[in-house]
Scaffold this motif. Structure first.
Motif, PDB file in Angstrom:
ATOM      1  N   ALA A  30       0.912  -1.100   0.227  1.00  0.00           N
ATOM      2  CA  ALA A  30      -0.053  -0.020   0.114  1.00  0.00           C
ATOM      3  C   ALA A  30       0.851   1.187  -0.114  1.00  0.00           C
ATOM      4  CB  ALA A  30      -0.821   0.100   1.154  1.00  0.00           C
ATOM      5  N   CYS A  31       1.848   1.315   0.651  1.00  0.00           N
ATOM      6  CA  CYS A  31       2.759   2.490   0.627  1.00  0.00           C
ATOM      7  C   CYS A  31       3.419   2.529  -0.443  1.00  0.00           C
ATOM      8  CB  CYS A  31       3.861   2.296   1.943  1.00  0.00           C
ATOM      9  SG  CYS A  31       3.236   2.304   3.460  1.00  0.00           S
ATOM     10  N   HIS A  32       3.802   1.514  -1.148  1.00  0.00           N
ATOM     11  CA  HIS A  32       4.486   1.504  -2.562  1.00  0.00           C
ATOM     12  C   HIS A  32       3.524   1.893  -3.634  1.00  0.00           C
ATOM     13  CE1 HIS A  32       7.332   0.168  -5.609  1.00  0.00           C
ATOM     14  NE2 HIS A  32       6.310  -0.157  -6.154  1.00  0.00           N
ATOM     15  N   GLU A  33       2.166   1.870  -3.442  1.00  0.00           N
ATOM     16  CA  GLU A  33       1.460   2.163  -4.170  1.00  0.00           C
ATOM     17  C   GLU A  33       1.133   3.600  -4.212  1.00  0.00           C
ATOM     18  OE1 GLU A  33       0.152   0.762  -7.363  1.00  0.00           O
ATOM     19  OE2 GLU A  33       1.280  -0.985  -6.779  1.00  0.00           O
ATOM     20  N   GLN A  34       1.369   4.318  -3.038  1.00  0.00           N
ATOM     21  CA  GLN A  34       1.013   5.425  -2.691  1.00  0.00           C
ATOM     22  C   GLN A  34       2.114   6.516  -3.355  1.00  0.00           C
ATOM     23  OE1 GLN A  34       0.477   5.652   1.785  1.00  0.00           O
ATOM     24  NE2 GLN A  34      -1.762   5.456   1.346  1.00  0.00           N
ATOM     25  N   GLN A  35       3.313   5.984  -3.112  1.00  0.00           N
ATOM     26  CA  GLN A  35       4.403   6.350  -3.710  1.00  0.00           C
ATOM     27  C   GLN A  35       4.132   6.549  -5.156  1.00  0.00           C
ATOM     28  OE1 GLN A  35       7.731   4.346  -2.500  1.00  0.00           O
ATOM     29  NE2 GLN A  35       8.098   5.205  -0.218  1.00  0.00           N
ATOM     30  N   ARG A  36       3.833   5.609  -5.958  1.00  0.00           N
ATOM     31  CA  ARG A  36       3.754   5.669  -7.260  1.00  0.00           C
ATOM     32  C   ARG A  36       2.576   6.556  -7.646  1.00  0.00           C
ATOM     33  NH1 ARG A  36       3.128   0.078 -10.538  1.00  0.00           N
ATOM     34  NH2 ARG A  36       5.039   0.220 -10.248  1.00  0.00           N
ATOM     35  N   GLN A  37       1.575   6.461  -7.044  1.00  0.00           N
ATOM     36  CA  GLN A  37       0.348   7.681  -7.180  1.00  0.00           C
ATOM     37  C   GLN A  37       1.029   9.126  -7.091  1.00  0.00           C
ATOM     38  OE1 GLN A  37      -2.877   7.581  -4.537  1.00  0.00           O
ATOM     39  NE2 GLN A  37      -4.115   8.905  -5.625  1.00  0.00           N
ATOM     40  N   ARG A  38       1.621   9.438  -6.128  1.00  0.00           N
ATOM     41  CA  ARG A  38       2.140  10.661  -5.846  1.00  0.00           C
ATOM     42  C   ARG A  38       3.323  10.878  -7.115  1.00  0.00           C
ATOM     43  NH1 ARG A  38       2.250   9.471  -0.229  1.00  0.00           N
ATOM     44  NH2 ARG A  38       4.443   8.706  -0.343  1.00  0.00           N
ATOM     45  N   TYR A  39       4.142  10.140  -7.544  1.00  0.00           N
ATOM     46  CA  TYR A  39       5.031  10.329  -8.670  1.00  0.00           C
ATOM     47  C   TYR A  39       4.045  10.666  -9.929  1.00  0.00           C
ATOM     48  CZ  TYR A  39       8.456   8.930 -12.199  1.00  0.00           C
ATOM     49  OH  TYR A  39       9.171   9.127 -13.161  1.00  0.00           O
ATOM     50  N   LEU A  40       2.956   9.730 -10.249  1.00  0.00           N
ATOM     51  CA  LEU A  40       2.345  10.199 -11.530  1.00  0.00           C
ATOM     52  C   LEU A  40       1.591  11.354 -11.373  1.00  0.00           C
ATOM     53  CD1 LEU A  40       0.867   6.410 -11.931  1.00  0.00           C
ATOM     54  CD2 LEU A  40       2.606   7.646 -13.504  1.00  0.00           C
ATOM     55  N   LEU A  41       0.993  11.810 -10.203  1.00  0.00           N
ATOM     56  CA  LEU A  41       0.459  12.938  -9.997  1.00  0.00           C
ATOM     57  C   LEU A  41       1.385  14.171 -10.368  1.00  0.00           C
ATOM     58  CD1 LEU A  41      -1.796  12.655  -7.138  1.00  0.00           C
ATOM     59  CD2 LEU A  41      -2.593  12.800  -9.263  1.00  0.00           C
ATOM     60  N   GLN A  42       2.645  13.946  -9.891  1.00  0.00           N
ATOM     61  CA  GLN A  42       3.709  14.981 -10.206  1.00  0.00           C
ATOM     62  C   GLN A  42       4.259  15.148 -11.775  1.00  0.00           C
ATOM     63  OE1 GLN A  42       7.399  13.955  -8.137  1.00  0.00           O
ATOM     64  NE2 GLN A  42       8.444  16.056  -8.958  1.00  0.00           N
ATOM     65  N   VAL A  43       4.024  13.730 -12.385  1.00  0.00           N
ATOM     66  CA  VAL A  43       4.524  13.874 -13.945  1.00  0.00           C
ATOM     67  C   VAL A  43       3.202  14.625 -14.583  1.00  0.00           C
ATOM     68  CG1 VAL A  43       4.496  12.650 -15.854  1.00  0.00           C
ATOM     69  CG2 VAL A  43       5.719  11.887 -13.796  1.00  0.00           C
ATOM     70  N   THR A  44       1.852  14.456 -14.178  1.00  0.00           N
ATOM     71  CA  THR A  44       0.749  15.003 -14.913  1.00  0.00           C
ATOM     72  C   THR A  44       0.506  16.381 -14.595  1.00  0.00           C
ATOM     73  OG1 THR A  44      -0.649  14.494 -13.233  1.00  0.00           O
ATOM     74  CG2 THR A  44      -0.511  12.774 -14.885  1.00  0.00           C
ATOM     75  N   LYS A  45       1.203  16.807 -13.676  1.00  0.00           N
ATOM     76  CA  LYS A  45       0.974  18.262 -13.167  1.00  0.00           C
ATOM     77  C   LYS A  45       2.262  19.157 -14.049  1.00  0.00           C
ATOM     78  CE  LYS A  45      -0.685  18.235  -8.540  1.00  0.00           C
ATOM     79  NZ  LYS A  45      -0.336  18.276  -6.805  1.00  0.00           N
ATOM     80  N   THR A  46       3.008  18.463 -14.507  1.00  0.00           N
ATOM     81  CA  THR A  46       4.147  19.138 -15.198  1.00  0.00           C
ATOM     82  C   THR A  46       4.074  19.207 -16.484  1.00  0.00           C
ATOM     83  OG1 THR A  46       5.440  17.107 -15.697  1.00  0.00           O
ATOM     84  CG2 THR A  46       5.957  18.234 -13.747  1.00  0.00           C
ATOM     85  N   VAL A  47       2.760  18.625 -17.099  1.00  0.00           N
ATOM     86  CA  VAL A  47       2.450  18.787 -18.307  1.00  0.00           C
ATOM     87  C   VAL A  47       1.882  20.161 -18.794  1.00  0.00           C
ATOM     88  CG1 VAL A  47       1.138  17.898 -20.241  1.00  0.00           C
ATOM     89  CG2 VAL A  47       1.880  16.399 -18.628  1.00  0.00           C
ATOM     90  N   ALA A  48       2.489  20.761 -19.630  1.00  0.00           N
ATOM     91  CA  ALA A  48       2.183  22.337 -20.031  1.00  0.00           C
ATOM     92  C   ALA A  48       0.984  21.993 -20.752  1.00  0.00           C
ATOM     93  CB  ALA A  48       3.127  22.958 -20.786  1.00  0.00           C
ATOM     94  N   LEU A  49       0.156  23.300 -21.130  1.00  0.00           N
ATOM     95  CA  LEU A  49      -1.051  23.409 -21.985  1.00  0.00           C
ATOM     96  C   LEU A  49      -0.821  22.634 -23.314  1.00  0.00           C
ATOM     97  CD1 LEU A  49      -2.459  26.664 -20.792  1.00  0.00           C
ATOM     98  CD2 LEU A  49      -3.342  24.361 -20.135  1.00  0.00           C
ATOM     99  N   ASP A  50      -0.019  22.803 -23.884  1.00  0.00           N
ATOM    100  CA  ASP A  50       0.487  22.483 -25.273  1.00  0.00           C
ATOM    101  C   ASP A  50       1.594  21.266 -25.019  1.00  0.00           C
ATOM    102  OD1 ASP A  50      -1.618  24.209 -26.335  1.00  0.00           O
ATOM    103  OD2 ASP A  50       0.119  25.658 -26.586  1.00  0.00           O
ATOM    104  N   GLY A  51       1.872  20.649 -24.016  1.00  0.00           N
ATOM    105  CA  GLY A  51       2.786  19.738 -23.867  1.00  0.00           C
ATOM    106  C   GLY A  51       2.526  18.326 -24.026  1.00  0.00           C
ATOM    107  N   GLN A  52       3.502  17.431 -23.997  1.00  0.00           N
ATOM    108  CA  GLN A  52       3.376  16.109 -24.374  1.00  0.00           C
ATOM    109  C   GLN A  52       4.509  15.443 -23.175  1.00  0.00           C
ATOM    110  OE1 GLN A  52       3.247  15.073 -28.404  1.00  0.00           O
ATOM    111  NE2 GLN A  52       4.739  13.229 -27.999  1.00  0.00           N
ATOM    112  N   VAL A  53       4.022  14.385 -22.759  1.00  0.00           N
ATOM    113  CA  VAL A  53       4.949  13.650 -21.935  1.00  0.00           C
ATOM    114  C   VAL A  53       5.015  11.981 -22.217  1.00  0.00           C
ATOM    115  CG1 VAL A  53       5.422  12.781 -19.491  1.00  0.00           C
ATOM    116  CG2 VAL A  53       4.518  15.088 -19.748  1.00  0.00           C
ATOM    117  N   GLU A  54       6.196  11.471 -22.298  1.00  0.00           N
ATOM    118  CA  GLU A  54       6.257  10.116 -22.394  1.00  0.00           C
ATOM    119  C   GLU A  54       6.985   9.602 -21.302  1.00  0.00           C
ATOM    120  OE1 GLU A  54       6.688   8.238 -26.279  1.00  0.00           O
ATOM    121  OE2 GLU A  54       6.126  10.058 -27.387  1.00  0.00           O
ATOM    122  N   LEU A  55       6.344   8.366 -20.715  1.00  0.00           N
ATOM    123  CA  LEU A  55       7.010   7.833 -19.467  1.00  0.00           C
ATOM    124  C   LEU A  55       7.163   6.110 -19.836  1.00  0.00           C
ATOM    125  CD1 LEU A  55       8.078   8.062 -16.677  1.00  0.00           C
ATOM    126  CD2 LEU A  55       5.850   7.801 -15.829  1.00  0.00           C
TER     127      LEU A  55
END
Length: 81
Positions: A30-55
């Protein structure tokens, strides 16, 4: 203490330790999944309005995560007022 009592007590202790081990593993997961969720939220927040992210991420336990986020701008007439 006779043999039957010793067998019953050792069985109860073994089951208790097994239950404890399962609970600890679930808690770690459960702790591992929470860390993964925080990481994904951080990645999605960095997407600019016209941006693109590949992970493409692979954990030490062999799990692989592939994400592609592409933002498509909405035309001005299509936006809600």
């Amino acid at each position: 203490m006779d043999l039957a009592t010793a067998v019953i007590i050792s069985t109860i202790i073994a089951k208790a330790f097994t239950l404890l081990a399962l609970w600890l593993r679930l808690r770690w997961r459960a702790c591992h999944e929470q860390q993964r969720q925080r990481y994904l939220l951080q990645v999605t927040k960095t997407v600019a309005l016209d941006g693109q992210v590949e992970l493409d991420d692979r954990d030490s336990d062999g799990q692989r995560l592939q994400v592609k986020i592409t933002h498509t701008p909405v035309p001005e007439e299509g936006r809600a007022a």
